[in-house]
Design a protein around this motif. Structure first.
Motif, PDB file in Angstrom:
ATOM      1  N   GLN A  80      47.457  46.998  45.478  1.00  0.00           N
ATOM      2  CA  GLN A  80      46.780  46.048  44.971  1.00  0.00           C
ATOM      3  C   GLN A  80      47.870  45.221  44.296  1.00  0.00           C
ATOM      4  O   GLN A  80      48.589  45.917  43.302  1.00  0.00           O
ATOM      5  CB  GLN A  80      45.455  46.474  44.185  1.00  0.00           C
ATOM      6  CG  GLN A  80      44.230  46.795  44.784  1.00  0.00           C
ATOM      7  CD  GLN A  80      43.855  45.711  45.944  1.00  0.00           C
ATOM      8  OE1 GLN A  80      43.676  44.763  45.612  1.00  0.00           O
ATOM      9  NE2 GLN A  80      43.712  46.119  46.935  1.00  0.00           N
ATOM     10  N   PRO A  81      47.884  43.933  44.410  1.00  0.00           N
ATOM     11  CA  PRO A  81      49.124  42.985  43.664  1.00  0.00           C
ATOM     12  C   PRO A  81      49.223  43.175  42.198  1.00  0.00           C
ATOM     13  O   PRO A  81      48.263  43.202  41.456  1.00  0.00           O
ATOM     14  CB  PRO A  81      48.762  41.615  44.161  1.00  0.00           C
ATOM     15  CG  PRO A  81      47.802  41.753  45.253  1.00  0.00           C
ATOM     16  CD  PRO A  81      47.093  43.066  44.928  1.00  0.00           C
ATOM     17  N   TYR A  82      50.417  43.361  41.879  1.00  0.00           N
ATOM     18  CA  TYR A  82      50.796  43.420  40.410  1.00  0.00           C
ATOM     19  C   TYR A  82      50.623  41.892  39.723  1.00  0.00           C
ATOM     20  O   TYR A  82      50.758  42.138  38.390  1.00  0.00           O
ATOM     21  CB  TYR A  82      52.101  44.063  40.174  1.00  0.00           C
ATOM     22  CG  TYR A  82      53.123  42.886  40.570  1.00  0.00           C
ATOM     23  CD1 TYR A  82      53.667  41.918  39.727  1.00  0.00           C
ATOM     24  CD2 TYR A  82      53.731  42.844  41.868  1.00  0.00           C
ATOM     25  CE1 TYR A  82      54.584  40.936  40.215  1.00  0.00           C
ATOM     26  CE2 TYR A  82      54.635  42.030  42.405  1.00  0.00           C
ATOM     27  CZ  TYR A  82      55.138  40.887  41.289  1.00  0.00           C
ATOM     28  OH  TYR A  82      56.114  39.878  41.804  1.00  0.00           O
ATOM     29  N   THR A  83      50.459  41.063  40.441  1.00  0.00           N
ATOM     30  CA  THR A  83      50.280  39.561  39.877  1.00  0.00           C
ATOM     31  C   THR A  83      49.140  39.627  39.109  1.00  0.00           C
ATOM     32  O   THR A  83      49.140  38.685  38.216  1.00  0.00           O
ATOM     33  CB  THR A  83      50.394  38.654  41.000  1.00  0.00           C
ATOM     34  OG1 THR A  83      49.316  38.897  42.014  1.00  0.00           O
ATOM     35  CG2 THR A  83      51.510  38.475  41.834  1.00  0.00           C
ATOM     36  N   LEU A  84      48.166  40.419  39.273  1.00  0.00           N
ATOM     37  CA  LEU A  84      46.963  40.402  38.232  1.00  0.00           C
ATOM     38  C   LEU A  84      47.422  40.455  37.000  1.00  0.00           C
ATOM     39  O   LEU A  84      47.207  39.720  35.944  1.00  0.00           O
ATOM     40  CB  LEU A  84      45.797  41.224  38.717  1.00  0.00           C
ATOM     41  CG  LEU A  84      44.739  41.858  37.604  1.00  0.00           C
ATOM     42  CD1 LEU A  84      44.059  40.674  37.547  1.00  0.00           C
ATOM     43  CD2 LEU A  84      44.119  42.817  38.208  1.00  0.00           C
ATOM     44  N   TYR A  85      48.196  41.385  36.742  1.00  0.00           N
ATOM     45  CA  TYR A  85      48.653  41.679  35.095  1.00  0.00           C
ATOM     46  C   TYR A  85      49.662  40.717  34.802  1.00  0.00           C
ATOM     47  O   TYR A  85      49.823  40.473  33.480  1.00  0.00           O
ATOM     48  CB  TYR A  85      49.146  43.160  35.120  1.00  0.00           C
ATOM     49  CG  TYR A  85      47.993  44.026  35.753  1.00  0.00           C
ATOM     50  CD1 TYR A  85      46.903  44.306  34.835  1.00  0.00           C
ATOM     51  CD2 TYR A  85      48.110  44.813  36.808  1.00  0.00           C
ATOM     52  CE1 TYR A  85      45.663  45.064  35.437  1.00  0.00           C
ATOM     53  CE2 TYR A  85      47.174  45.609  37.392  1.00  0.00           C
ATOM     54  CZ  TYR A  85      46.063  45.928  36.380  1.00  0.00           C
ATOM     55  OH  TYR A  85      44.902  46.658  36.921  1.00  0.00           O
ATOM     56  N   GLU A  86      50.576  40.294  35.665  1.00  0.00           N
ATOM     57  CA  GLU A  86      51.320  39.017  35.349  1.00  0.00           C
ATOM     58  C   GLU A  86      50.612  37.972  34.729  1.00  0.00           C
ATOM     59  O   GLU A  86      50.995  37.076  33.822  1.00  0.00           O
ATOM     60  CB  GLU A  86      52.376  38.700  36.295  1.00  0.00           C
ATOM     61  CG  GLU A  86      53.248  37.694  36.184  1.00  0.00           C
ATOM     62  CD  GLU A  86      54.474  37.169  37.197  1.00  0.00           C
ATOM     63  OE1 GLU A  86      55.002  36.489  37.023  1.00  0.00           O
ATOM     64  OE2 GLU A  86      54.039  37.817  38.450  1.00  0.00           O
ATOM     65  N   PHE A  89      48.989  38.864  31.315  1.00  0.00           N
ATOM     66  CA  PHE A  89      50.021  38.757  30.263  1.00  0.00           C
ATOM     67  C   PHE A  89      50.130  37.283  29.852  1.00  0.00           C
ATOM     68  O   PHE A  89      50.182  37.057  28.587  1.00  0.00           O
ATOM     69  CB  PHE A  89      51.404  39.062  30.947  1.00  0.00           C
ATOM     70  CG  PHE A  89      52.523  38.751  29.990  1.00  0.00           C
ATOM     71  CD1 PHE A  89      52.994  39.670  28.943  1.00  0.00           C
ATOM     72  CD2 PHE A  89      53.266  37.680  30.209  1.00  0.00           C
ATOM     73  CE1 PHE A  89      53.910  39.334  28.534  1.00  0.00           C
ATOM     74  CE2 PHE A  89      54.298  37.341  29.316  1.00  0.00           C
ATOM     75  CZ  PHE A  89      54.574  37.961  28.607  1.00  0.00           C
ATOM     76  N   HIS A  90      50.031  36.215  30.744  1.00  0.00           N
ATOM     77  CA  HIS A  90      50.085  34.699  30.107  1.00  0.00           C
ATOM     78  C   HIS A  90      48.825  34.305  29.632  1.00  0.00           C
ATOM     79  O   HIS A  90      48.750  33.710  28.581  1.00  0.00           O
ATOM     80  CB  HIS A  90      50.505  34.002  31.231  1.00  0.00           C
ATOM     81  CG  HIS A  90      51.703  34.180  31.928  1.00  0.00           C
ATOM     82  ND1 HIS A  90      52.918  33.883  31.431  1.00  0.00           N
ATOM     83  CD2 HIS A  90      52.279  34.800  33.133  1.00  0.00           C
ATOM     84  CE1 HIS A  90      54.215  33.997  32.128  1.00  0.00           C
ATOM     85  NE2 HIS A  90      53.592  34.749  33.343  1.00  0.00           N
ATOM     86  N   GLN A 309      53.269  48.732  36.379  1.00  0.00           N
ATOM     87  CA  GLN A 309      53.166  49.478  35.038  1.00  0.00           C
ATOM     88  C   GLN A 309      54.028  48.577  33.765  1.00  0.00           C
ATOM     89  O   GLN A 309      53.726  48.772  32.842  1.00  0.00           O
ATOM     90  CB  GLN A 309      54.112  50.785  35.410  1.00  0.00           C
ATOM     91  CG  GLN A 309      54.265  51.637  34.119  1.00  0.00           C
ATOM     92  CD  GLN A 309      54.482  52.986  34.626  1.00  0.00           C
ATOM     93  OE1 GLN A 309      54.352  53.739  35.780  1.00  0.00           O
ATOM     94  NE2 GLN A 309      55.073  53.755  33.640  1.00  0.00           N
ATOM     95  N   ILE A 310      55.151  47.854  34.440  1.00  0.00           N
ATOM     96  CA  ILE A 310      55.944  47.065  33.395  1.00  0.00           C
ATOM     97  C   ILE A 310      54.977  45.795  32.936  1.00  0.00           C
ATOM     98  O   ILE A 310      55.144  45.809  32.021  1.00  0.00           O
ATOM     99  CB  ILE A 310      57.193  46.471  34.199  1.00  0.00           C
ATOM    100  CG1 ILE A 310      58.114  47.639  34.461  1.00  0.00           C
ATOM    101  CG2 ILE A 310      57.554  45.230  33.398  1.00  0.00           C
ATOM    102  CD1 ILE A 310      59.536  47.090  35.304  1.00  0.00           C
ATOM    103  N   TRP A 311      54.300  45.358  33.879  1.00  0.00           N
ATOM    104  CA  TRP A 311      53.532  44.176  33.256  1.00  0.00           C
ATOM    105  C   TRP A 311      52.075  44.638  32.515  1.00  0.00           C
ATOM    106  O   TRP A 311      52.164  44.067  31.348  1.00  0.00           O
ATOM    107  CB  TRP A 311      52.926  43.404  34.561  1.00  0.00           C
ATOM    108  CG  TRP A 311      53.938  42.382  35.157  1.00  0.00           C
ATOM    109  CD1 TRP A 311      54.672  42.431  36.198  1.00  0.00           C
ATOM    110  CD2 TRP A 311      54.353  41.288  34.661  1.00  0.00           C
ATOM    111  NE1 TRP A 311      55.582  41.356  36.333  1.00  0.00           N
ATOM    112  CE2 TRP A 311      55.468  40.624  35.156  1.00  0.00           C
ATOM    113  CE3 TRP A 311      54.441  40.555  32.960  1.00  0.00           C
ATOM    114  CZ2 TRP A 311      56.327  39.430  35.062  1.00  0.00           C
ATOM    115  CZ3 TRP A 311      54.921  39.474  32.786  1.00  0.00           C
ATOM    116  CH2 TRP A 311      55.845  38.861  33.742  1.00  0.00           C
TER     117      TRP A 311
END
Length: 373
Positions: A80-86, A89-90, A309-311
C-alpha cells in the motif's frame, strides 16, 4: 493522542491513496496505529510491535483499531502506497503552523534552514538503495521552518541525489530567508533565488573568485572582520551577475573565522552571522529524530516500507509538536517521548501527564456502585 487526527480526514486520504483490492484483514488506520506505536514506544521489529499490540487487545477497540499479525502488517507495508502518510504529514503540518511560535529574530521574514541527512542501509538487504559499490542509503532533505522548528519541506531520495538538486525544487515564499551550508553553493541557483525575491545566507567557498566593489564599516567588537559588496568573477561570473554581500566574522568562543555570502543588504552584518549560527537548529532536528524516533532501523526491506516508516516518523514528530504548542510546556521531544512510552495505553489527560502532575483517583465504574437492598 490519536484524537488530534480526525478519523474522517484519515479515511478520505486512505481511499485516495489505495492500491489494489479492498483490504480485508487490516485497515490503513490499524497500520498507522501499529507503526505509530513502533515510533513512540521504540519497538525494534514487526514482531515486537505485534506482540505489544496483542498485550493491549482489550484497548484497541477504543482506538478504532484491531490486532494484526506480522505477516499481514508486512504485506500492507510493502504493497500500500506510502503517499498516504506523506499526505497526512502535510495535513498535520498546516495545523502546527497555525500554532507555532515565531523565530527569535526581530525581522518579520520567514526563516528556513536547508540540509539533508543520510540514512545508511545494508546493500544486501536493501538492494534498491544502492549508494556505492558496497553500501546503500537514502537521504532525507529537510527545509526547517524556524517558526516552531517545523520540517516544512521534506523530501526523501536515494543517497546519490545531491543536496542542491532538491534545493532547486523548493517553492520558497518571496521575502523569506533561507540559510544553508556550502553543499548548496550554486551561483545559478543564487541568481534564481535573487530574481524571485528570496534572500539566502551561506558560507563562501575557499576557492571562490570575486572582485570587491565597495567596503563597509564594521564593528570589530562584535566579531566582524569585513563587510563588502562583491561581484563574482571567473567562469561563474555569468551564472550570478548580481552584486552580493560578503561578510567576515570571527567566533569569539572558538576563534574560528567564517565568511558568509548573502544577497540581503538590509540586515546588519552581525544579524547575518547570527542567522547562519541559527542554522545549527536543523542539525539538532536531525539528531533529535534519529535518537528518539525509528528512522535508522526499519521493519521492512522494500522501498515502500522504508518510506512508509519515515513518513510516519515525521507524522509522529508533528503530533508531538502540536501537543507541545497547545500545552505550552518546556519539555524536549525526548522528555515527552519518555513520559508517553510508559503511558501510551493509559487513559490519562495529556497536559497533567506532561507537566508531571500525579494521576487523579480512578473513576468508579457504574457497575461498582450498584447496591442490593
Amino acid at each position: 493522542m490519536l484524537k488530534f487526527i480526525p478519523r474522517h480526514e484519515f479515511e478520505t486520504l486512505a481511499n485516495q491513496h489505495h492500491r489494489g483490492q479492498k483490504l480485508r484483514k487490516v485497515s490503513r488506520w490499524s497500520q498507522f496505529v501499529a507503526l505509530s506505536l513502533g515510533q513512540l514506544a521504540g519497538r525494534a521489529s514487526l514482531r515486537d510491535i505485534v506482540s505489544n499490540l496483542s498485550a493491549q487487545t482489550a484497548k484497541l477497540y477504543h482506538l478504532g483499531s484491531a490486532s494484526v499479525t506480522s505477516t499481514t502488517l508486512a504485506r500492507v507495508n510493502e504493497s500500500q502506497p506510502y503517499t498516504l502518510y506523506e499526505a497526512l504529514f502535510h495535513k498535520l503540518l498546516s495545523r502546527c503552523q497555525g500554532l507555532a511560535p515565531r523565530h527569535g529574530f526581530r525581522f518579520k521574514n520567514k526563516l528556513y534552514s536547508l540540509d539533508a541527512t543520510t540514512i545508511d542501509l545494508c546493500l544486501s538487504v536493501f538492494p534498491w538503495a544502492r549508494f556505492g559499490s558496497t553500501k546503500g542509503a537514502v537521504k532525507v532533505h529537510v527545509g526547517l521552518d524556524h517558526d516552531g522548528f517545523l520540517p516544512s519541506f521534506v523530501t526523501v531520495t536515494d543517497g546519490k541525489t545531491h543536496d542542491v538538486t532538491v534545493g532547486r525544487t523548493l517553492d520558497l515564499p518571496a521575502e523569506s530567508i533561507v540559510v544553508m551550508d556550502r553543499a548548496y553553493n550554486d551561483y545559478s541557483w543564487f541568481n534564481a533565488l535573487n530574481d524571485k525575491g528570496i534572500f539566502f545566507v551561506t558560507r563562501q567557498k575557499r576557492n571562490a573568485l570575486y572582485r570587491v566593489v565597495e567596503r563597509h564599516h564594521v564593528l570589530k567588537d562584535k566579531g566582524l572582520t569585513s563587510d563588502q559588496t562583491i561581484v563574482i568573477t571567473g567562469s561563474n561570473a555569468g551564472k550570478c551577475p548580481v552584486a552580493l554581500r560578503r561578510i567576515g566574522y570571527r567566533d569569539p568562543e572558538t576563534g574560528k573565522h567564517y565568511v558568509f555570502l548573502t544577497n540581503n543588504f538590509r540586515l546588519a552584518a552581525r544579524t547575518i552571522a547570527d542567522i547562519y549560527k541559527a542554522r545549527w537548529q536543523i542539525e539538532l532536528f536531525f539528531k533529535c529524530i534519529k535518537q528518539n524516533l525509528k528512522i535508522k532501523t526499519f521493519v521492512g526491506t522494500s522501498r515502500n516500507a522504508v518510506l512508509t516508516q519515515i513518513w510516519i516518523a515525521m507524522c509522529a514528530y508533528l503530533l508531538l509538536a502540536w501537543i507541545k504548542f497547545n500545552s505550552r510546556i518546556d519539555q524536549s521531544l525526548q522528555q515527552m517521548i519518555r513520559l508517553l512510552q510508559l503511558n501510551l495505553f493509559e487513559r490519562r489527560e495529556l497536559l497533567p501527564l506532561l507537566k508531571g502532575e500525579p494521576p487523579g483517583p480512578p473513576e468508579a465504574s457504574p457497575q461498582a456502585e450498584l447496591r442490593f437492598s
